[in-house]
Design a protein around this motif. Structure first.
Motif, short mmCIF file in Angstrom:
data_model
loop_
_atom_site.label_atom_id
_atom_site.label_comp_id
_atom_site.label_asym_id
_atom_site.label_seq_id
_atom_site.Cartn_x
_atom_site.Cartn_y
_atom_site.Cartn_z
N ASP A 109 27.99 18.01 -5.67
CA ASP A 109 26.95 18.23 -4.66
C ASP A 109 26.81 19.72 -4.34
N LEU A 110 27.92 20.42 -4.34
CA LEU A 110 27.90 21.86 -4.07
C LEU A 110 27.30 22.62 -5.25
N ALA A 111 27.83 22.37 -6.45
CA ALA A 111 27.40 23.13 -7.63
C ALA A 111 25.94 22.85 -7.99
N LEU A 112 25.47 21.63 -7.69
CA LEU A 112 24.12 21.23 -8.07
C LEU A 112 23.17 21.18 -6.89
N ASP A 113 23.59 21.72 -5.75
CA ASP A 113 22.71 21.82 -4.60
C ASP A 113 21.54 22.75 -4.94
N LEU A 119 20.18 30.32 -5.65
CA LEU A 119 20.90 31.55 -5.38
C LEU A 119 21.62 32.05 -6.64
N GLN A 120 22.22 31.12 -7.38
CA GLN A 120 22.92 31.52 -8.60
C GLN A 120 21.95 32.09 -9.62
N ARG A 121 20.78 31.50 -9.73
CA ARG A 121 19.75 32.03 -10.64
C ARG A 121 19.38 33.46 -10.24
N ALA A 185 21.50 23.75 -17.61
CA ALA A 185 20.19 23.23 -18.02
C ALA A 185 19.12 23.60 -17.00
N ALA A 186 19.49 23.58 -15.71
CA ALA A 186 18.53 23.92 -14.65
C ALA A 186 18.26 25.42 -14.61
N ILE A 187 19.32 26.24 -14.75
CA ILE A 187 19.16 27.69 -14.61
C ILE A 187 18.51 28.31 -15.84
N GLY A 189 17.43 26.47 -18.80
CA GLY A 189 16.44 25.66 -19.50
C GLY A 189 15.26 25.24 -18.65
N GLY A 190 15.33 25.51 -17.34
CA GLY A 190 14.23 25.13 -16.46
C GLY A 190 14.10 23.64 -16.26
N LEU A 191 15.16 22.88 -16.59
CA LEU A 191 15.11 21.43 -16.43
C LEU A 191 15.41 21.06 -14.98
N PRO A 192 14.92 19.90 -14.52
CA PRO A 192 15.21 19.48 -13.14
C PRO A 192 16.68 19.14 -12.96
N LEU A 193 17.18 19.34 -11.76
CA LEU A 193 18.55 18.95 -11.45
C LEU A 193 18.66 17.42 -11.53
N PRO A 194 19.83 16.91 -11.91
CA PRO A 194 19.97 15.46 -12.05
C PRO A 194 19.78 14.72 -10.73
N ALA A 195 19.29 13.49 -10.84
CA ALA A 195 19.14 12.63 -9.66
C ALA A 195 20.51 12.20 -9.17
#
Length: 219
Positions: A109-113, A119-121, A185-187, A189-195
């Protein structure tokens, strides 16, 4: 006349209640989190941050010596609240399977918030020009998450439920396994974060893989 006097005496006098510094900091953190994520660190000015938070630049500088200090405090505040979930699990009287899944879910939850990923991006984009940003983000985020999980694992080792030679290394491996791939993948690849259901499924898989290899077998 008497009635008018009574109304005058019942009317509250003085200035409205002054907002506390802690309340003001919360408002500044929200404004800064949005501005940094959208416009980037370099392009965001302290004057703009003060205006977005509805305070003067003098007040902003009283609370934070500069933009770098504000960024560090903002990250620490956000991560402190998210990391509390991991700390709580270390004291929970639950079986190790349930406890590990809960601890890993808190880490995921923290890493994928979305705020943390944004912020990481931004940190990655501007780390060359502002190396302290990356160092502060690592210290207040990545490192603290691993330390919190290692603390939980150390308790399980003391209970002789699992056998691990290096709990700090294991904590880093677990966080990488549960969050690194979808985060990259999100940062990048521009993919959405997992559900949520996908995160929970990933957590269950990672917990099972880890426990199958480290659980102390009954003799």
């Amino acid at each position: 006349m008497a009635q008018a006097k009574a109304k005058s005496e019942s009317r509250p006098r003085g200035r409205p209640p002054v907002r506390s510094d802690e309340e003001t900091k919360r408002i500044v953190f929200e404004a800064a989190r949005h501005a940094f994520a959208v416009d980037g660190y370099a392009a965001t000015s302290t004057e703009e941050l003060a205006r977005s938070a509805g305070i003067s630049t003098k007040t902003l500088y009283r609370l934070f010596p500069g933009k770098a200090a504000l960024f560090e405090a903002m990250c620490a505040d956000r991560l402190e609240r998210l990391l509390s979930a991991v700390d709580l699990q270390a004291n929970g009287d639950v079986d190790i399977d349930t406890g590990l899944r809960a601890a890993l879910l808190a880490c995921a939850d923290l890493a994928l918030d979305p705020d943390v990923v944004a912020l990481q991006r931004m940190v990655l984009q501007e780390s060359a020009a502002f190396p302290d940003l990356a160092a502060n983000f690592y210290k207040n985020g990545i490192a603290r998450t691993a330390i919190a999980l290692a603390r939980w694992l150390r308790v399980q080792v003391k209970k002789k439920l699992i056998a691990i030679d290096d709990v700090d290394e294991a904590a880093g491996m677990l966080i990488g396994m549960v969050a690194s791939a979808p985060q990259r993948a999100a940062i990048y690849g521009g993919l959405p974060l997992p559900a949520r259901k996908d995160i929970e499924r990933r957590v269950r898989t990672c917990a099972a893989i880890f426990l199958d290899g480290s659980r102390v077998k009954a003799t």
